[in-house]
Design a protein around this motif. Structure first.
Motif, PDB file in Angstrom:
ATOM      1  N   GLU A   1       0.577  -1.295  -0.061  1.00  0.00           N
ATOM      2  CA  GLU A   1      -0.523   0.344  -0.117  1.00  0.00           C
ATOM      3  C   GLU A   1       0.417   1.375   0.543  1.00  0.00           C
ATOM      4  N   ASP A   2       0.374   2.401  -0.459  1.00  0.00           N
ATOM      5  CA  ASP A   2       0.963   3.578  -0.429  1.00  0.00           C
ATOM      6  C   ASP A   2       0.723   4.335   0.618  1.00  0.00           C
ATOM      7  N   ASP A   3       1.202   5.696   1.037  1.00  0.00           N
ATOM      8  CA  ASP A   3       1.076   6.141   2.410  1.00  0.00           C
ATOM      9  C   ASP A   3      -0.320   6.068   2.733  1.00  0.00           C
TER      10      ASP A   3
ATOM     11  N   TYR B   1      -3.934   0.405  -2.972  1.00  0.00           N
ATOM     12  CA  TYR B   1      -2.974  -0.616  -3.586  1.00  0.00           C
ATOM     13  C   TYR B   1      -1.806  -0.434  -4.173  1.00  0.00           C
ATOM     14  N   THR B   2      -0.788  -0.514  -4.671  1.00  0.00           N
ATOM     15  CA  THR B   2      -0.297   0.177  -5.378  1.00  0.00           C
ATOM     16  C   THR B   2       0.146  -0.428  -6.647  1.00  0.00           C
ATOM     17  N   TYR B   3      -1.458  -0.256  -7.496  1.00  0.00           N
ATOM     18  CA  TYR B   3      -1.349  -1.254  -8.934  1.00  0.00           C
ATOM     19  C   TYR B   3      -0.839  -1.430  -9.858  1.00  0.00           C
ATOM     20  N   THR B   4       0.175   0.150  -9.852  1.00  0.00           N
ATOM     21  CA  THR B   4       0.726  -0.376 -11.169  1.00  0.00           C
ATOM     22  C   THR B   4       2.643  -0.127 -11.008  1.00  0.00           C
TER      23      THR B   4
ATOM     24  N   LYS C   1       5.127  -2.368 -10.219  1.00  0.00           N
ATOM     25  CA  LYS C   1       6.104  -3.899 -10.717  1.00  0.00           C
ATOM     26  C   LYS C   1       6.146  -4.794  -9.369  1.00  0.00           C
ATOM     27  N   ASN C   2       6.365  -4.104  -8.867  1.00  0.00           N
ATOM     28  CA  ASN C   2       6.781  -4.517  -6.730  1.00  0.00           C
ATOM     29  C   ASN C   2       6.505  -5.194  -6.083  1.00  0.00           C
ATOM     30  N   ALA C   3       4.945  -4.889  -6.091  1.00  0.00           N
ATOM     31  CA  ALA C   3       4.115  -4.537  -5.315  1.00  0.00           C
ATOM     32  C   ALA C   3       4.083  -6.293  -4.703  1.00  0.00           C
ATOM     33  N   GLY C   4       3.462  -5.959  -3.800  1.00  0.00           N
ATOM     34  CA  GLY C   4       3.069  -8.193  -3.247  1.00  0.00           C
ATOM     35  C   GLY C   4       1.449  -8.074  -3.563  1.00  0.00           C
ATOM     36  N   PHE C   5       2.104  -9.504  -4.109  1.00  0.00           N
ATOM     37  CA  PHE C   5       0.742  -9.906  -4.560  1.00  0.00           C
ATOM     38  C   PHE C   5       0.081 -11.435  -3.800  1.00  0.00           C
ATOM     39  N   LEU C   6      -1.079 -11.974  -3.698  1.00  0.00           N
ATOM     40  CA  LEU C   6      -1.229 -13.254  -2.995  1.00  0.00           C
ATOM     41  C   LEU C   6      -2.189 -14.028  -4.354  1.00  0.00           C
ATOM     42  N   ILE C   7      -1.584 -15.794  -4.659  1.00  0.00           N
ATOM     43  CA  ILE C   7      -2.620 -16.310  -5.700  1.00  0.00           C
ATOM     44  C   ILE C   7      -2.869 -18.017  -4.312  1.00  0.00           C
ATOM     45  N   GLU C   8      -3.604 -18.050  -5.188  1.00  0.00           N
ATOM     46  CA  GLU C   8      -4.226 -19.793  -4.999  1.00  0.00           C
ATOM     47  C   GLU C   8      -4.036 -20.644  -6.656  1.00  0.00           C
TER      48      GLU C   8
ATOM     49  N   PRO D   1       6.398  -7.458  -0.796  1.00  0.00           N
ATOM     50  CA  PRO D   1       6.191  -5.649  -1.470  1.00  0.00           C
ATOM     51  C   PRO D   1       8.190  -5.390  -1.335  1.00  0.00           C
ATOM     52  N   ASN D   2       7.779  -5.403  -2.737  1.00  0.00           N
ATOM     53  CA  ASN D   2       9.787  -4.901  -3.397  1.00  0.00           C
ATOM     54  C   ASN D   2      10.617  -5.921  -2.642  1.00  0.00           C
ATOM     55  N   ASN D   3      10.350  -7.239  -2.810  1.00  0.00           N
ATOM     56  CA  ASN D   3      10.886  -8.154  -2.805  1.00  0.00           C
ATOM     57  C   ASN D   3      10.724 -10.040  -3.566  1.00  0.00           C
ATOM     58  N   SER D   4      11.940  -9.926  -4.522  1.00  0.00           N
ATOM     59  CA  SER D   4      11.952 -10.057  -6.060  1.00  0.00           C
ATOM     60  C   SER D   4      11.351 -12.177  -5.957  1.00  0.00           C
TER      61      SER D   4
END
Length: 364
Positions: A84-86, A90-93, A95-102, A223-226
């Motif tokens: 998230e930003d301040d 969610y920081t949609y644009t 590319k280093n944003a976090g995500f959760l998938i199944e 976020p910010n973790n490859s």
């Protein structure tokens, strides 16, 4: 059966699941599997849903014992992928944003086709609610960022903005798939948290979970973790002595082969991500992931066995409540004895399974 409910307390939003464990007469298969991660018997899984048993009364009538657990959500103090930003958006644009998938058999199914769906998930839209990459068998459902926030699903986030985020996620998973298919172990270790991947593998292997390749198989990125992280573990209804392959001996995950979607659902045990990882060679031409799996199980076997004894070894303080539950739902006059027999059946099965894994190569 599971029911999700959401509530707020002191300004903080919470979501919980109440799980009936209605097909498990020991009541402890899910509970024991979750606690291996929750109690850090296998420490590689960063976050696991906190779980406890509760007695449910409605209008002063006892309605049974249920398992209360955190819902798998991308929230602070839960799956650590919140991006998230301040202002909390969610920081949609990014590319280093976090995500959760199944990894999800039901990713392309309407909510009416999904078993035990408590939320009425939106109609599937490729690129919005799910995506698929080449060289992996199933689709991935997008859990975070949440598709419910989009215009198509009743929210106020534009579909195009959300699809841009999903496109970035898909590119990350496609790279992961490419490494699994054509890469090396060293390349896998660069993009995956190996310990979390191994511990998820070990818990599913120990329990012989029939649904390890079906659904409820979660991956997230911070976020910010490859790196990609595996977990939390979820849905062990068809596991241990209730598994489709319920013998305590024998390999489980690595024995599965894939030849389409058969009517008897045998591919539910096939998780091609895990199987492909065991085949990757390192610089010394060794299948390092599988070698490390055996070594890691040996390293933590003592913790695992202690945890099994603590969670399903008859040491809980709710034996009377479990007996009452057994009597209510199974209409038996010998409820206490029958419940204890089923709990011991699970305990004995898991101990024998752990002993077999200690004394045998369970990967190759």
């Amino acid at each position: 059966m599971q029911i999700e409910y959401r509530f707020s307390y002191n300004g903080v939003n919470y979501s919980k699941n109440i799980i009936a464990n209605d097909n498990d007469q020991s009541m402890h298969i899910n509970y024991s599997a979750y606690h291996l991660a929750q109690d850090k018997a296998l420490p590689g899984i960063e976050w696991q849903a906190q779980t406890k048993f509760v007695e449910v009364f409605i209008n002063n009538e006892f309605r049974g014992v249920y398992m209360l657990t955190d819902a798998v959500k991308a929230e602070k103090n839960r799956v650590p992928c919140v991006s998230e930003d301040d202002s909390g958006n969610y920081t949609y644009t990014d590319k280093n944003a976090g995500f959760l998938i199944e990894y999800d058999r039901y990713a392309t199914s309407n909510s009416s086709e999904r078993p035990n769906d408590p939320t009425g998930d939106p109609t599937p839209i490729e690129g919005l609610t799910y995506f698929k990459v080449s060289n992996l068998y199933r689709e991935f459902s997008v859990k975070y960022p949440d598709p419910d926030d989009t215009v198509s699903c009743g929210g106020n986030i534009s579909d195009s903005l959300h699809k841009e985020a999903v496109s970035n996620i898909k590119a990350t998973i496609q790279n992961f798939s490419n490494v699994l298919s054509n890469g090396t172990y060293e390349q896998l270790a660069e993009i995956v948290d190996i310990n979390s991947m191994m511990d998820v593998y070990l818990i599913h292997e120990l329990f012989k979970n029939s649904d390890v390749g079906w659904s409820s198989f979660y991956i997230y990125k911070k976020p910010n973790n490859s790196k990609l992280y595996f977990g939390p573990v979820w849905d062990f209804d068809l596991a241990a002595y209730r598994s489709r392959t319920n013998e305590t001996s024998g390999k489980h995950i690595s024995t599965k082969t894939l030849s389409g979607e058969p009517t008897n659902n045998v591919t539910s045990s096939y998780n091609d991500m895990l199987v492909k990882a065991t085949k990757l060679k390192n610089e010394s031409n060794k299948t390092q992931f599988g070698i490390d799996l055996n070594a890691r199980f040996n390293q933590y076997a003592g913790n695992i066995i202690q945890n099994i004894a603590a969670t399903c070894g008859g040491n809980d303080n709710k034996s009377l409540a479990f007996a009452m539950n057994f009597k209510k739902w199974y209409n038996t006059t010998d409820a206490s004895s029958q419940y204890a027999t089923n709990e011991y059946k699970l305990f004995d099965w898991l101990l024998k399974r752990a002993k077999w894994m200690l004394n045998n190569d369970f990967v190759y």
